[in-house]
Write a protein that holds these residues in place. Sequence first.
Motif, mmCIF file in Angstrom:
data_model
loop_
_atom_site.group_PDB
_atom_site.id
_atom_site.type_symbol
_atom_site.label_atom_id
_atom_site.label_comp_id
_atom_site.label_asym_id
_atom_site.label_seq_id
_atom_site.Cartn_x
_atom_site.Cartn_y
_atom_site.Cartn_z
ATOM 1 N N ASP A 1 2.456 1.918 -3.524
ATOM 2 C CA ASP A 1 1.450 2.332 -4.188
ATOM 3 C C ASP A 1 1.406 3.717 -4.093
ATOM 4 O O ASP A 1 1.228 4.693 -5.024
ATOM 5 C CB ASP A 1 0.157 1.724 -4.180
ATOM 6 N N ARG B 1 7.090 0.893 -8.239
ATOM 7 C CA ARG B 1 6.838 -0.022 -9.125
ATOM 8 C C ARG B 1 7.584 -1.368 -9.067
ATOM 9 O O ARG B 1 6.954 -2.596 -9.155
ATOM 10 C CB ARG B 1 6.905 0.132 -10.620
ATOM 11 N N THR C 1 -2.778 -4.083 -7.057
ATOM 12 C CA THR C 1 -1.643 -2.922 -6.893
ATOM 13 C C THR C 1 -1.045 -2.735 -8.225
ATOM 14 O O THR C 1 -1.122 -3.426 -9.288
ATOM 15 C CB THR C 1 -0.539 -3.698 -6.149
ATOM 16 N N ALA C 2 -0.566 -1.469 -8.203
ATOM 17 C CA ALA C 2 0.403 -0.989 -9.506
ATOM 18 C C ALA C 2 1.987 -1.635 -9.244
ATOM 19 O O ALA C 2 2.330 -1.310 -10.073
ATOM 20 C CB ALA C 2 0.253 0.376 -9.500
ATOM 21 N N GLU D 1 1.006 -1.368 0.046
ATOM 22 C CA GLU D 1 0.025 -0.008 -0.092
ATOM 23 C C GLU D 1 0.768 1.202 0.098
ATOM 24 O O GLU D 1 0.572 2.084 -0.756
ATOM 25 C CB GLU D 1 -1.056 0.055 1.023
#
Length: 170
Positions: free
Chosen positions: A105, A110, A145-146, A102
């Motif tokens: 993000d 990344r 998630t990214a 979290e």
Amino acid sequence: MMDITAVQGDITTQQVDAVVNAANNAMRGGGGVDGAIHRAGGPAVLEDCVRRFPDGLPTGEAGWTTAGDLPARWVIHVVGPNHAAGQRDRSLLLSCYTRAIEVADELGARSVAFPLVSAGIYGWPKDDAIAAALEALRAADTAGTAVTEARIVAYDAATYDLVRAALERP
């Protein structure tokens, strides 16, 4: 989609956006991964810990600082449960990974390198520490998630082999 890999080596040399530090509640440096990150990152890491976390962090939580002299941009500090001291709530261990993702993000990170939280001096059984890491990372991937790359960095060959074998299981 997150690519989860095993890497054998030194977490302080990982060329990623963020490295995760297995910190203690005080957030002032310590032994193991925490000491290595503080030594390699230099005084800027400790200075940022003192400034951003004057009262430290509770177990299961995460927060970020500069990475100082590390090749990463950020250090995401997590406080794992101390199994050896009787802290056996697995949800706190899972929370370390979930909260780290979290925070990653929020930062726009990344690529993230993780140690096996609580599996060193805190004495969490290594097989379950690996299972918890994979469970939390896979859940974060499913949740969207990214983060596109999560490395589990094992310092020694035996741990690396255990992580790699766990990754090969469905």
